[in-house]
Design an enzyme around this catalytic site. Structure first.
Site, PDB file in Angstrom:
ATOM      1  N   GLY A  43       1.099  -1.388   4.340  1.00  0.00           N
ATOM      2  CA  GLY A  43       1.488  -0.062   3.878  1.00  0.00           C
ATOM      3  C   GLY A  43       2.305   0.745   4.864  1.00  0.00           C
ATOM      4  O   GLY A  43       3.516   0.907   4.712  1.00  0.00           O
ATOM      5  N   HIS A  44       1.652   1.228   5.908  1.00  0.00           N
ATOM      6  CA  HIS A  44       2.255   2.239   6.777  1.00  0.00           C
ATOM      7  C   HIS A  44       3.627   1.823   7.298  1.00  0.00           C
ATOM      8  O   HIS A  44       4.593   2.595   7.241  1.00  0.00           O
ATOM      9  CB  HIS A  44       1.290   2.541   7.938  1.00  0.00           C
ATOM     10  CG  HIS A  44       1.777   3.620   8.841  1.00  0.00           C
ATOM     11  ND1 HIS A  44       2.491   3.356   9.994  1.00  0.00           N
ATOM     12  CD2 HIS A  44       1.692   4.955   8.750  1.00  0.00           C
ATOM     13  CE1 HIS A  44       2.794   4.491  10.575  1.00  0.00           C
ATOM     14  NE2 HIS A  44       2.329   5.485   9.846  1.00  0.00           N
ATOM     15  N   ARG A  73      -9.269   8.118  -1.025  1.00  0.00           N
ATOM     16  CA  ARG A  73     -10.238   8.516  -0.008  1.00  0.00           C
ATOM     17  C   ARG A  73     -11.100   9.645  -0.523  1.00  0.00           C
ATOM     18  O   ARG A  73     -10.691  10.434  -1.374  1.00  0.00           O
ATOM     19  CB  ARG A  73      -9.528   8.962   1.279  1.00  0.00           C
ATOM     20  CG  ARG A  73      -8.817   7.839   2.013  1.00  0.00           C
ATOM     21  CD  ARG A  73      -8.297   8.333   3.347  1.00  0.00           C
ATOM     22  NE  ARG A  73      -9.377   8.439   4.308  1.00  0.00           N
ATOM     23  CZ  ARG A  73      -9.602   7.545   5.278  1.00  0.00           C
ATOM     24  NH1 ARG A  73      -8.806   6.508   5.444  1.00  0.00           N
ATOM     25  NH2 ARG A  73     -10.616   7.698   6.094  1.00  0.00           N
ATOM     26  N   HIS A  88      -4.443  11.568   0.730  1.00  0.00           N
ATOM     27  CA  HIS A  88      -3.135  11.087   0.244  1.00  0.00           C
ATOM     28  C   HIS A  88      -3.204  10.802  -1.259  1.00  0.00           C
ATOM     29  O   HIS A  88      -2.818  11.650  -2.056  1.00  0.00           O
ATOM     30  CB  HIS A  88      -2.575   9.920   1.084  1.00  0.00           C
ATOM     31  CG  HIS A  88      -3.551   8.913   1.597  1.00  0.00           C
ATOM     32  ND1 HIS A  88      -4.367   8.196   0.758  1.00  0.00           N
ATOM     33  CD2 HIS A  88      -3.824   8.484   2.863  1.00  0.00           C
ATOM     34  CE1 HIS A  88      -5.096   7.365   1.493  1.00  0.00           C
ATOM     35  NE2 HIS A  88      -4.808   7.527   2.777  1.00  0.00           N
ATOM     36  N   ASP A 140      -0.125   4.493  -0.057  1.00  0.00           N
ATOM     37  CA  ASP A 140      -0.833   5.721   0.332  1.00  0.00           C
ATOM     38  C   ASP A 140       0.084   6.746   1.002  1.00  0.00           C
ATOM     39  O   ASP A 140      -0.016   7.953   0.759  1.00  0.00           O
ATOM     40  CB  ASP A 140      -1.943   5.405   1.344  1.00  0.00           C
ATOM     41  CG  ASP A 140      -3.083   4.608   0.747  1.00  0.00           C
ATOM     42  OD1 ASP A 140      -3.114   4.435  -0.490  1.00  0.00           O
ATOM     43  OD2 ASP A 140      -3.941   4.148   1.521  1.00  0.00           O
ATOM     44  N   HIS A 141       0.974   6.237   1.873  1.00  0.00           N
ATOM     45  CA  HIS A 141       1.717   7.207   2.686  1.00  0.00           C
ATOM     46  C   HIS A 141       2.933   7.796   1.988  1.00  0.00           C
ATOM     47  O   HIS A 141       3.541   8.737   2.507  1.00  0.00           O
ATOM     48  CB  HIS A 141       2.010   6.610   4.063  1.00  0.00           C
ATOM     49  CG  HIS A 141       0.721   6.351   4.783  1.00  0.00           C
ATOM     50  ND1 HIS A 141      -0.193   7.356   5.037  1.00  0.00           N
ATOM     51  CD2 HIS A 141       0.146   5.201   5.212  1.00  0.00           C
ATOM     52  CE1 HIS A 141      -1.248   6.838   5.632  1.00  0.00           C
ATOM     53  NE2 HIS A 141      -1.078   5.541   5.737  1.00  0.00           N
ATOM     54  N   HIS A 174      -3.620  -4.576   7.709  1.00  0.00           N
ATOM     55  CA  HIS A 174      -3.719  -3.420   8.613  1.00  0.00           C
ATOM     56  C   HIS A 174      -2.835  -3.616   9.831  1.00  0.00           C
ATOM     57  O   HIS A 174      -2.975  -4.585  10.561  1.00  0.00           O
ATOM     58  CB  HIS A 174      -5.156  -3.118   9.072  1.00  0.00           C
ATOM     59  CG  HIS A 174      -5.346  -1.647   9.332  1.00  0.00           C
ATOM     60  ND1 HIS A 174      -4.925  -1.045  10.482  1.00  0.00           N
ATOM     61  CD2 HIS A 174      -5.849  -0.661   8.557  1.00  0.00           C
ATOM     62  CE1 HIS A 174      -5.188   0.255  10.410  1.00  0.00           C
ATOM     63  NE2 HIS A 174      -5.747   0.523   9.245  1.00  0.00           N
ATOM     64  N   GLY A 175      -1.900  -2.687   9.978  1.00  0.00           N
ATOM     65  CA  GLY A 175      -1.044  -2.685  11.165  1.00  0.00           C
ATOM     66  C   GLY A 175       0.031  -3.758  11.156  1.00  0.00           C
ATOM     67  O   GLY A 175       0.671  -3.999  12.178  1.00  0.00           O
ATOM     68  N   ASN A 208       0.860  -1.189   0.000  1.00  0.00           N
ATOM     69  CA  ASN A 208       0.000   0.000   0.000  1.00  0.00           C
ATOM     70  C   ASN A 208       0.901   1.246   0.000  1.00  0.00           C
ATOM     71  O   ASN A 208       1.720   1.426   0.902  1.00  0.00           O
ATOM     72  CB  ASN A 208      -0.895  -0.050   1.254  1.00  0.00           C
ATOM     73  CG  ASN A 208      -1.838   1.127   1.323  1.00  0.00           C
ATOM     74  OD1 ASN A 208      -1.441   2.262   1.100  1.00  0.00           O
ATOM     75  ND2 ASN A 208      -3.087   0.866   1.652  1.00  0.00           N
ATOM     76  N   ARG A 247       3.996  18.838   1.199  1.00  0.00           N
ATOM     77  CA  ARG A 247       4.577  20.016   0.564  1.00  0.00           C
ATOM     78  C   ARG A 247       3.876  20.411  -0.736  1.00  0.00           C
ATOM     79  O   ARG A 247       4.252  21.391  -1.366  1.00  0.00           O
ATOM     80  CB  ARG A 247       6.066  19.777   0.282  1.00  0.00           C
ATOM     81  CG  ARG A 247       6.906  19.813   1.533  1.00  0.00           C
ATOM     82  CD  ARG A 247       6.903  21.220   2.113  1.00  0.00           C
ATOM     83  NE  ARG A 247       7.453  21.252   3.453  1.00  0.00           N
ATOM     84  CZ  ARG A 247       8.733  21.500   3.731  1.00  0.00           C
ATOM     85  NH1 ARG A 247       9.591  21.707   2.762  1.00  0.00           N
ATOM     86  NH2 ARG A 247       9.134  21.517   4.972  1.00  0.00           N
TER      87      ARG A 247
HETATM   88  N1  PXP Z   1      -5.870  -3.169   3.918  1.00  0.00           N
HETATM   89  C1  PXP Z   1      -6.816  -2.216   3.957  1.00  0.00           C
HETATM   90  C2  PXP Z   1      -8.182  -2.574   3.461  1.00  0.00           C
HETATM   91  C3  PXP Z   1      -6.537  -0.919   4.431  1.00  0.00           C
HETATM   92  O1  PXP Z   1      -7.503   0.007   4.468  1.00  0.00           O
HETATM   93  C4  PXP Z   1      -5.229  -0.623   4.837  1.00  0.00           C
HETATM   94  C5  PXP Z   1      -4.878   0.765   5.300  1.00  0.00           C
HETATM   95  O2  PXP Z   1      -5.108   1.663   4.305  1.00  0.00           O
HETATM   96  C6  PXP Z   1      -4.269  -1.634   4.759  1.00  0.00           C
HETATM   97  C7  PXP Z   1      -4.615  -2.910   4.318  1.00  0.00           C
HETATM   98  C8  PXP Z   1      -2.838  -1.395   5.135  1.00  0.00           C
HETATM   99  O3  PXP Z   1      -2.740  -1.065   6.484  1.00  0.00           O
HETATM  100  P1  PXP Z   1      -1.343  -0.506   7.024  1.00  0.00           P
HETATM  101  O4  PXP Z   1      -1.102   0.785   6.312  1.00  0.00           O
HETATM  102  O5  PXP Z   1      -1.586  -0.354   8.483  1.00  0.00           O
HETATM  103  O6  PXP Z   1      -0.300  -1.532   6.698  1.00  0.00           O
END
Ligand code: PXP
Length: 243
Positions: A215-216, A48, A53, A12-13, A193-194, A10, A21
């Site tokens: 992702g994060h 989103r 992002h 996104d970040h 996630h996480g 992911n 910026r």
């Molecule tokens: N899966 C889904 C459906 C998510 O919404 C996210 C966060 O955007 C992730 C995976 C990845 O989570 P993380 O950024 O905490 O790794």
């Protein structure tokens, strides 16, 4: 059955840092290419509603340039459906979205929102976009996904990632049981996630999970080691856990 475990990165970040910026650097598309080079099987991006992002232009560029599958995370709204149908990414993951949240805080209420979600699952599926529902590892939510005809579910691992000790073990069992129930009903299970270097392996070791979306942590770790090393190490941990 043990199947291959795919890694969706992911990005996104990368866009979060760029947007701080307002310029073009760092470019999420460049990050997507670097992740692919390092062993990602797919790229995940969440467009989103507030475009905090990833932007529409990022989705345009990813669709035009990416050589590995794009998984578009989206809220169940008419606007996002229109964007998904215009682009036809490989996959779309329907997520709950609240404007004030920092990240996707919990799974969809697939059970409570059957009628609303059915329309999105059907429209995306009819366009040959592989639909997944981001849900808690909860039997009631899986039953709802079965009724909706979703081919894929992604289990929210946020709670697993945030608790420790016996609570984490219990959460891991909930994810493993949910995975088994999904597979028994012909649904492909994903998770995310996480997840981090420290907590990915027990989830990766659940043999039927087909994909992890991360992702994060990977983008944060890239600050210290570079994105290539960050993705490669995650890939190696996943493979070791699965092997
Ligand atoms: N899966 C889904 C459906 C998510 O919404 C996210 C966060 O955007 C992730 C995976 C990845 O989570 P993380 O950024 O905490 O790794």
């Amino acid at each position: 059955m043990t199947s291959a475990l795919r890694l969706g990165v992911n990005i996104d970040h990368v866009a979060t840092i760029r947007n701080a910026r307002g310029g073009a650097h760092p470019d999420p598309v460049r990050a997507a290419f670097a992740a692919a080079e390092a062993g990602a099987d797919g790229i995940t991006a969440h467009l989103r509603e507030d475009r905090r992002h990833i932007t529409d232009a990022d989705i345009d560029a990813l669709m035009a340039k990416l050589e590995i599958p794009l998984n578009l995370e989206m809220a169940a709204t008419e606007e996002m459906l229109g964007i998904a149908l215009a682009h036809r990414p490989h996959a779309a993951c329907i997520v709950p979205e609240k404007r004030e949240e920092r990240t996707t805080e919990g799974g969809l209420d697939a059970a409570g929102q059957h009628n609303q979600l059915a329309y999105f699952v059907d429209r995306l599926g009819a366009a040959n976009i592989r639909v997944s529902l981001f849900i808690e590892p909860d039997p009631a939510q899986i039953e709802a996904a079965i009724r909706l005809g979703a081919p894929v579910v992604e289990f929210h691992t946020g709670r697993y990632a945030h608790v420790e000790g016996a609570e984490r073990e219990a959460e891991l069992r909930r994810i493993a049981d949910a995975t088994a129930l999904a597979v028994k009903n012909g649904i492909e299970p994903h998770a995310g996630h996480g997840l981090s270097f420290d907590n990915v392996q027990p989830v990766a070791a659940i043999p039927q999970i087909a994909e992890l979306n991360i992702g994060h942590f990977l983008i944060g770790e890239a600050i210290f080691t570079g994105l290539d090393a960050s993705v490669r190490h995650m890939r190696a941990l996943m493979d070791k856990a699965r092997g």
